[in-house]
Design an enzyme around this catalytic site. Sequence first.
Site, PDB file in Angstrom:
ATOM      1  CD  GLU A 164      -2.737  -1.228   2.486  1.00 45.89           C
ATOM      2  OE1 GLU A 164      -3.515  -0.290   2.704  1.00 45.89           O
ATOM      3  OE2 GLU A 164      -2.599  -2.199   3.256  1.00 45.89           O
ATOM      4  CB  SER A 167      -5.789  -0.860   0.529  1.00 44.91           C
ATOM      5  OG  SER A 167      -5.547   0.293   1.282  1.00 44.91           O
ATOM      6  CE1 TYR A 196      -7.112   4.389  -0.623  1.00 42.25           C
ATOM      7  CE2 TYR A 196      -6.738   2.160  -1.430  1.00 42.25           C
ATOM      8  CZ  TYR A 196      -6.868   3.052  -0.382  1.00 42.25           C
ATOM      9  OH  TYR A 196      -6.755   2.611   0.898  1.00 42.25           O
ATOM     10  NE  ARG A 212     -12.910   2.882   6.185  1.00 39.55           N
ATOM     11  CZ  ARG A 212     -11.786   2.476   5.603  1.00 39.55           C
ATOM     12  NH1 ARG A 212     -10.746   3.290   5.507  1.00 39.55           N
ATOM     13  NH2 ARG A 212     -11.682   1.257   5.130  1.00 39.55           N
ATOM     14  CG  ASP A 258     -14.388  -0.916   6.205  1.00 37.11           C
ATOM     15  OD1 ASP A 258     -14.735   0.280   6.300  1.00 37.11           O
ATOM     16  OD2 ASP A 258     -13.306  -1.273   5.719  1.00 37.11           O
ATOM     17  CD  GLU A 303     -10.634  -4.695   6.569  1.00 34.94           C
ATOM     18  OE1 GLU A 303      -9.537  -4.113   6.669  1.00 34.94           O
ATOM     19  OE2 GLU A 303     -10.902  -5.490   5.657  1.00 34.94           O
ATOM     20  CG  ASN A 353      -7.812   1.247   7.945  1.00 38.25           C
ATOM     21  OD1 ASN A 353      -6.846   1.708   8.538  1.00 38.25           O
ATOM     22  ND2 ASN A 353      -7.890   1.194   6.638  1.00 38.25           N
ATOM     23  N   GLY A 356      -7.177   5.993   5.521  1.00 32.49           N
ATOM     24  CA  GLY A 356      -6.625   6.842   4.477  1.00 32.49           C
ATOM     25  C   GLY A 356      -7.035   8.295   4.643  1.00 32.49           C
TER      26      GLY A 356
END
Length: 307
Positions: A24, A148, A216, A255, A257, A270, A272, A276
Amino acid sequence: MVKNFKKWFRARRIGVLLGGDSAERSISLKTGKAVFHSLKRQRYRVSAIDAVGNVIRKLKKHKINFAYIALHGTGGEDGRIQALLTALSIPYTGSRVLASALAMNKTASKRAFEEAHLPTAPYEELDHMADRPSLTLPVVVKPASQGSAVGVTVVKKRKDLQKAMKLAFRYDTKVLVEKYLEGPEVTVGILGKKALPVIEILPLHDRPFYDFHAKYSRGGSRHVLPARISKAMRKRCQTLSLAACRVLGTRGAARVDLIIDRRLGPCLLEVNTIPGMTETSLLPEAARAAGFDFDALVLKIAEESIG
């Protein structure tokens, strides 16, 4: 929390750790540059440090006494850079060593969710290419410790399973196979102990899920804020996300999900621990809706990380 945080932070020599050598790297460079320019714009003493090679030497060269971690993936989110900074007595943004390692390892985090009775998709962890999951198709095959959506495949036909596993094993020695859940995918940003507004994610261009391209690329996905679910369901997703972060022990920002399965309801995917901060990233978007512009968000993450 540090009293008079801005004064304390103003006295630091801040190193934004970006890049690194994970899969990443390209996204980390974008996140790090955005954070660097924000701190520069706010007239803090800041240096951008590519976290490859002799990182200790680079930190000492720039006399860094506060690290702003903008690294994604292995080496940056898994507790390793956090352990190094802890050993050097350099305070840093985000979760500490254990929380970072738990969140990065999807199997470990899912086990923690199960022990806390938090809903998550049925799963198996595989150690070898010759292993075959017992879960019925469709399934999601992913490396156990990547982010990602790197190396992730949705498998709906048995003939595609081996190719998916080969891709996942390219990135990790262990592979997680999850039952494919059907329903809206949402994400909840966490800032300190506060859950931000829920965003619904809609991958475009016939993408099967929220993959690297959808995350992205400009126009790769559409974000709906607030998510097109009931107010009660949004609250439920925020509550679950805060609980997941408490279980893992995250700090600063995160964050979470989730997928709202048609049968099982909201299920955790998951957490994070270094979200980002690019132009298409979800955390800054949710923060704006909660009243934080990008510069304010950058500072708030640092403030919530210390103390």
